[in-house]
Design a protein around this motif. Structure first.
Motif, mmCIF file in Angstrom:
data_model
loop_
_atom_site.group_PDB
_atom_site.id
_atom_site.type_symbol
_atom_site.label_atom_id
_atom_site.label_comp_id
_atom_site.label_asym_id
_atom_site.label_seq_id
_atom_site.Cartn_x
_atom_site.Cartn_y
_atom_site.Cartn_z
ATOM 1 N N ALA A 42 -14.122 1.007 2.975
ATOM 2 C CA ALA A 42 -13.163 0.357 3.876
ATOM 3 C C ALA A 42 -11.807 1.027 3.774
ATOM 4 N N PRO A 43 -11.048 0.987 4.862
ATOM 5 C CA PRO A 43 -9.687 1.535 4.791
ATOM 6 C C PRO A 43 -8.812 0.663 3.890
ATOM 7 N N ALA A 44 -7.755 1.252 3.395
ATOM 8 C CA ALA A 44 -6.843 0.516 2.512
ATOM 9 C C ALA A 44 -6.161 -0.605 3.283
ATOM 10 N N ALA A 45 -5.861 -1.674 2.584
ATOM 11 C CA ALA A 45 -5.167 -2.801 3.205
ATOM 12 C C ALA A 45 -3.727 -2.416 3.510
ATOM 13 N N LEU A 46 -3.187 -3.016 4.547
ATOM 14 C CA LEU A 46 -1.811 -2.746 4.939
ATOM 15 C C LEU A 46 -0.965 -3.993 4.710
ATOM 16 N N ARG A 47 0.284 -3.790 4.314
ATOM 17 C CA ARG A 47 1.209 -4.904 4.143
ATOM 18 C C ARG A 47 1.900 -5.146 5.481
#
Length: 62
Positions: A42-47
C-alpha cells in the motif's frame, strides 16, 4: 473448517468457550496476516493539511 451442528449442540459450556476462543484466535491471526500483506504494497499514509471544522460531538443520555 466444518463443525457438526449436532456435536456442537451437545458440547459443554467449557468446550464451547474453548471453541470460541480458538476460533477468535484464528480469525485475529488471519486478519493480522492480511493486514501485513496489504500494508506491504500500500502507498504511505498522508497527513491531512486541513482539519474538518463545524463538527461538535456530544455524549447523549440513553
Amino acid at each position: 473448517m466444518e463443525v457438526n451442528p449436532a456435536a456442537l449442540a451437545l458440547a459443554s459450556e467449557e468446550v464451547l468457550e474453548r471453541f470460541r476462543r480458538e476460533i477468535s484466535t484464528v480469525v485475529v491471526r488471519r486478519l493480522a496476516q492480511v493486514s501485513r500483506e496489504l500494508s506491504a504494497t500500500a502507498p504511505a499514509a498522508l497527513r491531512a493539511e486541513h482539519t474538518a471544522t463545524g463538527f461538535d460531538l456530544q455524549l447523549l443520555d440513553n
